[in-house]
Design an enzyme around this catalytic site. Structure first.
Site, short mmCIF file in Angstrom:
data_model
loop_
_atom_site.label_atom_id
_atom_site.label_comp_id
_atom_site.label_asym_id
_atom_site.label_seq_id
_atom_site.Cartn_x
_atom_site.Cartn_y
_atom_site.Cartn_z
N ARG A 1 0.92 -1.29 0.04
CA ARG A 1 0.03 -0.11 -0.08
C ARG A 1 0.78 1.46 0.09
O ARG A 1 0.51 2.12 -0.41
CB ARG A 1 -1.04 0.05 1.22
CG ARG A 1 -2.16 -1.00 0.85
CD ARG A 1 -3.11 -1.03 2.03
NE ARG A 1 -2.32 -1.71 3.36
CZ ARG A 1 -2.02 -2.99 3.64
NH1 ARG A 1 -2.63 -3.93 2.95
NH2 ARG A 1 -1.51 -3.21 4.85
N GLU B 1 4.88 -10.11 14.89
CA GLU B 1 4.21 -10.75 16.02
C GLU B 1 4.44 -12.30 16.02
O GLU B 1 4.62 -12.88 17.07
CB GLU B 1 2.54 -10.27 15.84
CG GLU B 1 2.16 -10.45 17.45
CD GLU B 1 0.60 -9.82 17.48
OE1 GLU B 1 0.17 -9.49 16.29
OE2 GLU B 1 0.14 -10.09 18.39
P1 AMP Z 1 4.71 -2.77 11.58
O1 AMP Z 1 5.94 -3.49 11.22
O2 AMP Z 1 4.24 -3.73 13.06
O3 AMP Z 1 4.70 -1.25 12.23
O4 AMP Z 1 3.57 -3.10 10.85
C1 AMP Z 1 3.32 -1.95 9.53
C2 AMP Z 1 3.09 -2.82 8.32
O5 AMP Z 1 2.00 -3.85 8.70
C3 AMP Z 1 2.65 -1.88 7.41
O6 AMP Z 1 3.28 -2.02 6.33
C4 AMP Z 1 1.18 -2.03 7.28
O7 AMP Z 1 0.62 -2.00 6.08
C5 AMP Z 1 0.87 -3.31 7.94
N1 AMP Z 1 0.02 -3.29 9.20
C6 AMP Z 1 0.55 -3.66 10.67
N2 AMP Z 1 -0.58 -3.34 11.39
C7 AMP Z 1 -1.60 -3.11 10.45
C8 AMP Z 1 -3.06 -2.69 10.92
N3 AMP Z 1 -3.57 -2.90 12.08
N4 AMP Z 1 -3.95 -2.43 9.66
C9 AMP Z 1 -3.39 -2.02 8.52
N5 AMP Z 1 -2.09 -2.53 8.20
C10 AMP Z 1 -1.29 -3.10 9.27
#
Ligand code: AMP
Length: 169
Positions: free
Chosen positions: A57, A94
């Protein structure tokens, strides 16, 4: 900024996760333009040379910001998608881990790079993307997201780098 058109999807992609679906916002021309204009205004049209978008995205927003400012666009991709020699960064999810890649020659040394994704959650993805851009010779001038999930403390994890978020929830 109010981000109209975002939809919460409970238990996607796994139980307990509330997925922030920004696709309806992307599909709304006026809302999408406000998002792109908000990013351009924050950094200034001459503030960067290249916009790096994180798969998938982030690509949508990165391309629009690049076009609006005359900057180039570089994809930061999931593992195994790039056709030429690439640098890789692996980070914790996670459950398990994930890898992002960027072509090793994606940037001219010192090019100013704005990194873009849709959502900041724990910051693992962003940390890997920012690391890759710098290892590939770019100079990160900023990291921007449409939506920051504040309770997951991604911003703190990325400190001392700064995060620009159009909306924090
Ligand atoms: P993080 O690495 O945990 O910061 O996750 C961010 C990445 O995962 C981004 O590329 C987001 O598109 C996706 N992502 C993680 N959590 C969500 C969420 N709750 N809703 C939408 N996209 C998420």
């Amino acid at each position: 900024m109010v981000l109209g058109g975002t939809v919460d999807v409970p238990d996607f992609p796994k139980p307990g996760i509330v997925f922030k679906d920004l696709m309806p916002l992307f599909a709304d021309g006026a809302a999408f333009r406000r998002v792109v204009d908000g990013i351009v205004e924050h950094y200034g049209p001459g503030g960067f040379d290249v916009v790096a978008g994180v798969e998938a995205r982030g690509f949508v927003v990165a391309a629009a910001v690049a076009y609006a400012t005359g900057a180039g666009v570089v994809p930061v991709r999931k593992a195994g998608k790039l056709p030429r020699k690439a640098l890789a960064a692996t980070y914790e999810l996670e459950y398990g881990e994930a890898t992002l890649e960027v072509h090793e020659d994606a940037f001219i040394a010192g090019q100013r790079v704005l990194v873009v994704d849709d959502v900041l959650a724990t910051g693992g993805t962003a940390g890997a993307a920012l690391d890759l851009v710098e290892r590939a010779g770019g100079t990160v001038i900023g990291f921007t997201v449409l939506m920051e999930l504040g309770f997951l403390k991604g911003r703190e994890r990325l400190s001392p780098r700064t995060v620009h978020a159009l909306l924090t929830v």
